[in-house]
Design a protein around this motif. Sequence first.
Motif, mmCIF file in Angstrom:
data_model
loop_
_atom_site.group_PDB
_atom_site.id
_atom_site.type_symbol
_atom_site.label_atom_id
_atom_site.label_comp_id
_atom_site.label_asym_id
_atom_site.label_seq_id
_atom_site.Cartn_x
_atom_site.Cartn_y
_atom_site.Cartn_z
ATOM 1 N N THR A 44 0.816 -1.214 0.000
ATOM 2 C CA THR A 44 0.000 0.000 0.000
ATOM 3 C C THR A 44 0.848 1.261 0.000
ATOM 4 N N THR A 45 2.133 1.143 0.370
ATOM 5 C CA THR A 45 3.027 2.316 0.415
ATOM 6 C C THR A 45 4.353 1.984 -0.281
ATOM 7 N N THR A 91 -0.077 1.285 9.442
ATOM 8 C CA THR A 91 -1.235 0.622 8.842
ATOM 9 C C THR A 91 -0.900 0.050 7.461
ATOM 10 N N ASP A 92 0.385 -0.039 7.138
ATOM 11 C CA ASP A 92 0.797 -0.563 5.834
ATOM 12 C C ASP A 92 0.409 -2.036 5.697
ATOM 13 N N VAL A 140 1.654 -5.194 8.655
ATOM 14 C CA VAL A 140 2.972 -4.669 9.014
ATOM 15 C C VAL A 140 2.932 -4.150 10.438
ATOM 16 N N HIS A 141 3.964 -4.487 11.204
ATOM 17 C CA HIS A 141 4.066 -4.008 12.590
ATOM 18 C C HIS A 141 5.428 -3.376 12.792
ATOM 19 N N PHE A 142 5.445 -2.134 13.277
ATOM 20 C CA PHE A 142 6.680 -1.429 13.588
ATOM 21 C C PHE A 142 6.964 -1.523 15.082
ATOM 22 N N THR A 143 8.200 -1.783 15.435
ATOM 23 C CA THR A 143 8.624 -1.726 16.832
ATOM 24 C C THR A 143 9.863 -0.837 16.927
ATOM 25 N N VAL A 198 -7.083 4.042 19.317
ATOM 26 C CA VAL A 198 -5.948 3.858 18.466
ATOM 27 C C VAL A 198 -5.079 2.691 18.957
ATOM 28 N N GLU A 199 -4.855 2.625 20.234
ATOM 29 C CA GLU A 199 -4.030 1.565 20.798
ATOM 30 C C GLU A 199 -4.669 0.201 20.557
#
Length: 202
Positions: A44-45, A91-92, A140-143, A198-199
Amino acid sequence: MTHPLSFNPHERLVFSFTDHGVTEARLNVRNFGASCCAFKVKTTTPDRYLVKPNHGLIHPNRADEISIVVAEIKKTGILARAKLDSRIHCTDKFLVQSAIIDPLLASQLEGQTSSERADAITRLLNKRGKNELGAKKMLVHFTYPELDCDYEHTNLEAEKESVKKLSLETATLAPIPGNPEAMFSEIVALRKKYDDLVEFAV
């Protein structure tokens, strides 16, 4: 139609950010079928990631590893927002489309240049019906471990101070609806609800 490709990880790509170094996730794709599969990776990005390979062929009982790297210029912006907001959110999504192909077509594709093969696979996937395609969606998850540790500790101390302050304010002030104190309290309450939503959505 059952498609023969399996994916590891299965549902989510995790990108662990650091202030230095490459931010990368790897996706392993294995073909458990009896025929060759052509695939293409979409997102998506697309301006945020460097994907290699983003298309290709996987022969029967063979596997391929896809490297997905966050572009450095995008990484800088992501980290700046994370440090400012004390959270990192994404949110990708990725999509791996695939199709079973016959040995003759596989041989023809292998004889082409990378650019020619990419165009041919794109045309092939566009011509196939949805029931003929494999479509694996990946979240996709960012940490950001440095932020998580600091934020968790800071948050705990802030919550303690907030509870103390709230107790004192409650004992000395009962806001009347319509005055500035009441309006501020309402804004804080709405903001808390938004943060919780959001969380939870993440």
